[in-house]
Design a protein around this motif. Sequence first.
Motif, PDB file in Angstrom:
ATOM      1  N   TYR A 833       0.809  -1.217   0.000  1.00  0.00           N
ATOM      2  CA  TYR A 833       0.000   0.000   0.000  1.00  0.00           C
ATOM      3  C   TYR A 833       0.845   1.271   0.000  1.00  0.00           C
ATOM      4  O   TYR A 833       0.443   2.279  -0.577  1.00  0.00           O
ATOM      5  N   GLU A 834       1.990   1.216   0.643  1.00  0.00           N
ATOM      6  CA  GLU A 834       2.845   2.408   0.659  1.00  0.00           C
ATOM      7  C   GLU A 834       3.340   2.737  -0.750  1.00  0.00           C
ATOM      8  O   GLU A 834       3.336   3.910  -1.164  1.00  0.00           O
ATOM      9  N   LEU A 868      -4.077   1.225   3.915  1.00  0.00           N
ATOM     10  CA  LEU A 868      -2.908   1.635   4.693  1.00  0.00           C
ATOM     11  C   LEU A 868      -3.328   2.117   6.088  1.00  0.00           C
ATOM     12  O   LEU A 868      -2.660   1.823   7.088  1.00  0.00           O
TER      13      LEU A 868
END
Length: 993
Positions: A833-834, A868
């Motif tokens: 997700y980052e 996230l």
Amino acid sequence: MQQDQPLDWSFLENGVLYDRDIEQEKLFAACKKRLSPESCNEFILLSGKSGTGKTALAQTIRRQITSEGGFFVSGKFDQLKKSEPYAALVSAFTEYVTAIVNGPDEHYLKQVKEDIQASLRTDLQLLTDMIPALEQIGGLQQASSTVKGTEATLRLHMATRNLVRTISSPSNPLVLFLDDLQWADSATLDLLRALASDKTCHGLVLVGACRYEEVEFEHEFAEFLRTIEHKNEATIVPIELHDLTFDAVEDLVSGVLRILKEESRPLVNAVYRKTKGNILFVVQALESLCRNGFLTRDNNGRWQWDASDLKAWGKGVSNVEDLMMHKIRRLSPDAQTVLMTAACLGAEFDGYLLSEMVSVFDISNAVDEAVENGLIVELPSGGFYRFAHDRVQQASYSLLTDEKKAEMHLNIGRCLIQHLSEEDIEMNLFLVVDQMELGSSFLDNQDEKDELGALCLRAGHKATRCSDFKAASKYYTLGIDSLSDRNWRDQYYLSLDLYNAAAEAKYCTAEFDAMDKCINEVLTNARSLRDKIPAHSTKIYALGARNLVNEACETGFALLDALGEKFPSNGSRPQIMLDAAKTICMLRGKSDKDIMDQPPMCDPDKIAAMSILNLLTYHSYLARIDLFPLIACRMVQLTIKYGPCAVSSHGFGCYAIVMCIMKRVDDTKRFADTSLKILESYQIKEWIPRVYLVTYGMVSYCFKPIRDIEESLNYGIQIGLETGDLEFAMVSVHILLLHGFVAGKPLEEQEKRAAPLLKLMVEYKQDHTLALASPSVQAVHNLLGRSEDPCVLTGEIMNQEKLLEAAKIGHNFGAMSSTAVWRMVLAYIMNNYELALDMAEKCRPHLKRQGLMVFVLRYYRALASLALLQEFPNQRRKQRRKYVSNARSALKFLKSVSRYCPSNVMNKIFLLEAEFAVLKGKLDLAIPFYQRSIELSQTEGFLHEQALANERAGLALQRFGRGGDEAGSMRFLVEAHDLYKKWGSKPKMEQLA
């Protein structure tokens, strides 16, 4: 003793060749292989020195091909006609038309007419401009479209390939033989390459012949051969012809004299020593010996000679040209005049034209004399002739001094202009201009030079219609050179037309420095702004072609300012909102019927402004998105104020994009429909690709089911390929590939669909769009497991670093955004997700645009933001607020779309609602949302999103369920695994295993 008895060559009439068994076997085998079911693209090349019998060898397959229901057609390149567009191909296809029109099979002719008219449609006039004889089959057609540059050339290539596919098949093959390729023009070589590389022309056999001693490494034909081999476009089948062996010459001599070999050997020794076995030289040597009395018949009719005479003859002959010239000089003065004049006309010539310019007492007898002596041959079409060999033409031409050549060319040109009708001049325009050019050193009357300039303008236009922009550029330049020093005063309109046309032709051939000079000449000397508009338009096209998009926009806006349409230097948000409000106000109360029933736009300045605005829509969308809404609004405003025109259809389509950017979905749908209605009312096919792109490709996902859009996109692509609007056709291909992903089609199916479409982009040299589309196709490969790292777009289709580097250099912002969007999608799918949000941040400038790509960006950015936050809830307040804002913004937009097309978005809305519920700790509320998203994804066929919703539900239960709902979690995750398997994603299957 009987002198001056002609040699009897009748035994050669049945195609008898000497010392050519191996070469003939290779040629027949290559033709047979080309027409077999397992054939590959091949180009059969006969090479050898002049006079080695290349043409005669090629002609041996005529009888076999015609007996099998096929056609053998040929064209010959001419050293004096290199600037005439596609002359050899025109000659060959004219031969085909003549054969079927004059043939006995009327049913076949009718079928060919129907097939050609059905398959070529709008392209028939384009081909008729190049091959006038096609009018006998296709009839008169509407004027062809006016696409420019590479697109026009590629359209001609596609049309020619379509023609060949229509008239040939393995059971009815077409053998196309092109002779003397060492003199081929570059336009023909490009078209020949397109034919040679076409894997669908199964009934075409390409045979070429060239003199290898005249083709050096840097030669255009040598480059042509290297290109098609290095790019694996076709296999070269080389058949090299050498001079005859001594034994073969002995067989030939004994055959023609009808004596034993032993008897002929002294004569053969003398002939072979002089000719080294060159077939043409051997034949002419025997003719010379006979003509000069060294070879005679005795009283019994047997051939005889004297050894001392042979020695004397040998000393007086150095090469075949000497023999030819000696043979010509023995003719009557009238016959010599005919040959020298004909040599100036070319390898093939029209007997009628020749009669108009030769002042001999009895031209018919003079022509017959040349025919009887084997120097020229009458063609089957009647009234047309060709030199028996190009050496005969060269020998005839060399009898003239350089000064006499120029003088004769000029006299021929003048005679043609004086005696031909306007219709005949148009038909022979290239010949007329070429003759005047070759004699221009004797042209000293300015009125006559101005007449030449006008003819050059016409010739350039004719070459442009044939998409031969190099020839067009040459003719326009010649016309400019014929103008006086005071041309802008004395010949203003001719000068304006020549410089404008030359600028456009040089843009099409990428001669940008020369183009700039022509444009500057117009801008400096044109008397009015209206006269400068074509030069400005060409400049905008050229700046865009050089990837100088900002400069193209600046040039366009400066011109619009001069036309009374002022724009701000930057499109601020308040300015955009103000202009949008003005447009909305002008449209209030007006139905589509009201808009279209207005009198059409007739103000020439406003029509010019609409044309420039149309040019700027694409450039501004790529580089000046802040000005795109202002351009779209202005096109609508001008339509409302001054009446509609064809460009209005594109204007309303662009305005629909603006409404979509402003999230006014109801207006988006309304004005997309308006755009299509205006398009339909004008019935202009050339506008379909761009209007379909902006309506179906960019905004229709807001109000039309994804599965129903594909057919319209395909139609836009098809019309774009037919009309030559390749830029918009290929951008539509890019969007079509994106639709496959959004629609959740199996990955294998997406890959199979993408492969031929990417090949189209490569084939049509659409590098900009190829870079735009490659990331989506590589993403599919990554999801199939065909890359080392699923989140890095490097593999069979592209190399991520190299593409980004090239895109940065070429200012291809779309490719950079596309790469980032697809990396974001992959990262989210692979639970990184980052990285997904890092890529989303790089796409922020792209959010100002609109289209399915932005739709994908918004949706996956929202999913990544919520995922996230679930995984790392202790984010800083500012960051948390940003992520929540991303998700809420996307959810709000999806809900606005759901009013018009719930099938596209409701499953996504429920998934986002589920993710929000998980974030708030309301798992009992989230699970029904997940289940509803799963059900709707299944209903709409969104396979990948059905898998995703199952996965997210399983992970939510695994992480946040009370005590960990292992059974419930496992049920969702197993289902997700099975769905990802059905979709075809190997990395996800491994991740969930």
